[in-house]
Write an enzyme that holds these catalytic residues in place. Sequence first.
Site, mmCIF file in Angstrom:
data_model
loop_
_atom_site.group_PDB
_atom_site.id
_atom_site.type_symbol
_atom_site.label_atom_id
_atom_site.label_comp_id
_atom_site.label_asym_id
_atom_site.label_seq_id
_atom_site.Cartn_x
_atom_site.Cartn_y
_atom_site.Cartn_z
ATOM 1 N N GLU A 163 -0.054 -5.929 15.665
ATOM 2 C CA GLU A 163 0.254 -5.715 17.078
ATOM 3 C C GLU A 163 1.107 -4.481 17.319
ATOM 4 O O GLU A 163 1.292 -4.084 18.465
ATOM 5 C CB GLU A 163 0.964 -6.951 17.630
ATOM 6 N N HIS A 183 2.922 0.105 13.323
ATOM 7 C CA HIS A 183 3.205 0.151 11.888
ATOM 8 C C HIS A 183 1.939 0.517 11.092
ATOM 9 O O HIS A 183 1.988 1.314 10.155
ATOM 10 C CB HIS A 183 3.751 -1.207 11.433
ATOM 11 N N SER A 227 0.815 -1.217 0.000
ATOM 12 C CA SER A 227 0.000 0.000 0.000
ATOM 13 C C SER A 227 0.847 1.265 0.000
ATOM 14 O O SER A 227 0.477 2.263 -0.622
ATOM 15 C CB SER A 227 -0.956 0.001 1.196
#
Length: 162
Positions: A94, A97, A65
């Site tokens: 988690e 990012h 992306s």
Amino acid sequence: MSSSMKNLSDFSHIEVGNAKGLKFAVVVSQWNAQVTGSLLDGALQGLQQHGTVENDIDIIHVPGSYELISGADIALRNKSFDAIICLGCVIQGETRHFDFICDAVGNGIANVAIKHNKPVIFGVLTTDNIEQALDRAGGKHGNKGEEAAVTAIQMALISKQY
């Protein structure tokens, strides 16, 4: 009504317009390919349903992306398009990012549109999990790829008008 109750890709209440003669690039991320492949199918179906012929659509595959930004910029630097459709999928993990990528992609796509004075459409899913993504890539909530195609058609027509 919450999105859990309806297909979000219902265009029966709007006039989309005729896309015949318009040229589009679809820049699509290869990351989360199960989702982005369905988004691409929806975008192509949406463009063709409204009059775009296959020869007026270029498909550009990019790794992820984040690379949608460069892909859209490269397309607009090297060819004449009426609009660019960026399709991707970023799924929450988690770490932070997710936040950095979503923010960068949104801002980057907007900057490419401003730089080239052309419609560059944000068709990037930003979901909590794969199920939410699949629901929006041809599942129970419709297909955001098709929505991006309709948006691209409308914006290309507006751009030609003004």
